[in-house]
Design a protein around this motif. Structure first.
Motif, PDB file in Angstrom:
ATOM      1  N   ASP A  36       0.863  -1.256   0.096  1.00 46.67           N
ATOM      2  CA  ASP A  36      -0.098   0.072  -0.055  1.00 46.67           C
ATOM      3  C   ASP A  36       0.846   1.142  -0.132  1.00 46.67           C
ATOM      4  O   ASP A  36       0.339   2.378  -0.342  1.00 46.67           O
ATOM      5  CB  ASP A  36      -0.949  -0.093   1.207  1.00 46.67           C
ATOM      6  CG  ASP A  36      -1.920  -1.050   1.111  1.00 46.67           C
ATOM      7  OD1 ASP A  36      -2.238  -1.678   0.039  1.00 46.67           O
ATOM      8  OD2 ASP A  36      -2.580  -1.489   2.086  1.00 46.67           O
ATOM      9  N   ASN A  37       2.183   1.308   0.486  1.00 52.83           N
ATOM     10  CA  ASN A  37       2.874   2.243   0.567  1.00 52.83           C
ATOM     11  C   ASN A  37       3.764   2.508  -0.859  1.00 52.83           C
ATOM     12  O   ASN A  37       4.683   3.539  -0.856  1.00 52.83           O
ATOM     13  CB  ASN A  37       3.901   2.231   1.604  1.00 52.83           C
ATOM     14  CG  ASN A  37       3.212   2.715   2.874  1.00 52.83           C
ATOM     15  OD1 ASN A  37       2.784   3.916   2.894  1.00 52.83           O
ATOM     16  ND2 ASN A  37       3.143   1.786   4.016  1.00 52.83           N
ATOM     17  N   LEU A  38       3.717   1.715  -1.915  1.00 52.34           N
ATOM     18  CA  LEU A  38       4.347   1.921  -3.079  1.00 52.34           C
ATOM     19  C   LEU A  38       3.970   3.321  -3.636  1.00 52.34           C
ATOM     20  O   LEU A  38       2.833   3.637  -3.469  1.00 52.34           O
ATOM     21  CB  LEU A  38       4.072   0.861  -4.232  1.00 52.34           C
ATOM     22  CG  LEU A  38       4.632  -0.581  -3.823  1.00 52.34           C
ATOM     23  CD1 LEU A  38       3.813  -1.603  -4.859  1.00 52.34           C
ATOM     24  CD2 LEU A  38       6.154  -0.488  -4.108  1.00 52.34           C
ATOM     25  N   PRO A  39       5.003   3.872  -4.184  1.00 56.20           N
ATOM     26  CA  PRO A  39       4.791   5.113  -4.764  1.00 56.20           C
ATOM     27  C   PRO A  39       3.789   5.264  -6.142  1.00 56.20           C
ATOM     28  O   PRO A  39       3.869   4.133  -6.637  1.00 56.20           O
ATOM     29  CB  PRO A  39       6.088   5.797  -5.385  1.00 56.20           C
ATOM     30  CG  PRO A  39       6.991   4.705  -4.971  1.00 56.20           C
ATOM     31  CD  PRO A  39       6.421   3.826  -4.362  1.00 56.20           C
ATOM     32  N   ALA A  40       3.280   6.004  -6.372  1.00 57.62           N
ATOM     33  CA  ALA A  40       2.015   5.961  -7.501  1.00 57.62           C
ATOM     34  C   ALA A  40       2.483   5.683  -8.781  1.00 57.62           C
ATOM     35  O   ALA A  40       2.028   4.924  -9.580  1.00 57.62           O
ATOM     36  CB  ALA A  40       1.231   7.207  -7.708  1.00 57.62           C
ATOM     37  N   ASP A  41       3.879   6.053  -8.896  1.00 50.06           N
ATOM     38  CA  ASP A  41       4.379   5.671 -10.226  1.00 50.06           C
ATOM     39  C   ASP A  41       5.105   4.655 -10.419  1.00 50.06           C
ATOM     40  O   ASP A  41       5.625   4.025 -11.725  1.00 50.06           O
ATOM     41  CB  ASP A  41       5.222   7.046 -10.999  1.00 50.06           C
ATOM     42  CG  ASP A  41       6.568   6.852 -10.157  1.00 50.06           C
ATOM     43  OD1 ASP A  41       6.623   6.528  -9.114  1.00 50.06           O
ATOM     44  OD2 ASP A  41       7.502   7.362 -10.798  1.00 50.06           O
ATOM     45  N   VAL A  42       4.993   3.876  -9.424  1.00 51.99           N
ATOM     46  CA  VAL A  42       5.637   2.333  -9.463  1.00 51.99           C
ATOM     47  C   VAL A  42       4.389   1.486  -9.741  1.00 51.99           C
ATOM     48  O   VAL A  42       3.699   0.967  -8.886  1.00 51.99           O
ATOM     49  CB  VAL A  42       6.371   1.899  -8.167  1.00 51.99           C
ATOM     50  CG1 VAL A  42       6.644   0.151  -8.294  1.00 51.99           C
ATOM     51  CG2 VAL A  42       7.606   2.640  -7.974  1.00 51.99           C
ATOM     52  N   SER A  43       3.931   1.274 -11.166  1.00 54.34           N
ATOM     53  CA  SER A  43       2.622   0.808 -11.460  1.00 54.34           C
ATOM     54  C   SER A  43       2.728  -0.636 -11.467  1.00 54.34           C
ATOM     55  O   SER A  43       3.892  -1.216 -11.089  1.00 54.34           O
ATOM     56  CB  SER A  43       2.404   1.211 -12.850  1.00 54.34           C
ATOM     57  OG  SER A  43       3.232   0.748 -13.852  1.00 54.34           O
TER      58      SER A  43
END
Ligand SMILES: Cc1cc2nc3c(=O)[nH]c(=O)nc-3n(C[C@H](O)[C@H](O)[C@H](O)COP(=O)(O)O)c2cc1C
Ligand SMILES: Nc1ncnc2c1ncn2[C@@H]1O[C@H](COP(=O)(O)OP(=O)(O)O)[C@@H](O)[C@H]1O
Ligand SMILES: [Mg+2]
Length: 155
Positions: A36-43
């Protein structure tokens, strides 16, 4: 992808037990908190990088982020296959990963055999790319030297 290389650690938790049994390719699954904490651009998709278990050696790895369309999972997962043979399972240990590059989107397949051969292709491609100097140097990053006692997301 601006967030790469992306460094994170977390405890290895249980998944559906399909990796080793059905695919012959075990994947160490991260808890929801890490996913859930992955950055938004790590798709979602398939990536490669470096990984270590506890304070062990740093090995090449491939990681799958997403819903595993072949299995139609309801929850997004992040699963790392370390390109190394371990003597024992390491559930509960801290896994540290550095994701350095992207390989492909997640796909559905019409047979288990095609899923397995796609993953084997990913492993071969990752092994090659990680030998490039720009990626090789990340194996020695300080991230892998510090005590592995806390769960962390980010850089
Ligand atoms: C390198 C790699 C690529 C993967 N690619 C796909 C994919 O394209 N589609 C898919 O449905 N699952 C893909 N998977 C995920 C597997 O389906 C998943 O690892 C397997 O279901 C094991 O799940 P488990 O840890 O819950 O047992 C990939 C896994 C890895 C390690
Ligand atoms: N090379 C490896 N890469 C990742 N996990 C491994 C490896 N060798 C052994 N394991 C163990 O296998 C487990 C993953 O197997 P898997 O079948 O995917 O089960 P699960 O669904 O519980 O994740 C990991 O949590 C770890 O303890
Ligand atoms: Mg797994």
């Amino acid at each position: 992808m601006r967030s790469l290389p992306y460094f994170c650690r977390g405890q290895v938790v249980r998944g559906f037990g399909r990796g080793s049994k059905q695919l012959g390719i075990p994947t160490a699954n991260f808890p929801d908190q890490v996913v859930d904490n992955l950055p938004a651009d790590v798709s979602t998709g398939i990536y490669y990088g470096w990984a270590s278990v506890g304070s062990g050696d740093v090995h090449k790895m491939v990681v799958s982020i997403g819903w595993n369309p072949y299995y139609k999972n309801m929850k997004k997962s992040m699963e790392t296959h370390i390109i190394h043979t371990f003597e024992e399972d390491f559930y509960g240990e801290i896994l540290s990963v550095a994701i350095v590059g992207y390989l492909r989107p997640e796909k559905n397949f019409d047979s288990l055999e095609s899923l397995i051969s796609a993953i084997q292709g990913d492993i071969e491609e990752a092994k090659k790319r990680l030998d490039l100097p720009e990626y090789l140097k990340l194996k020695d990053d300080n991230f892998f030297q510090v005590p592995k006692s806390k769960i962390m997301n980010g850089h």
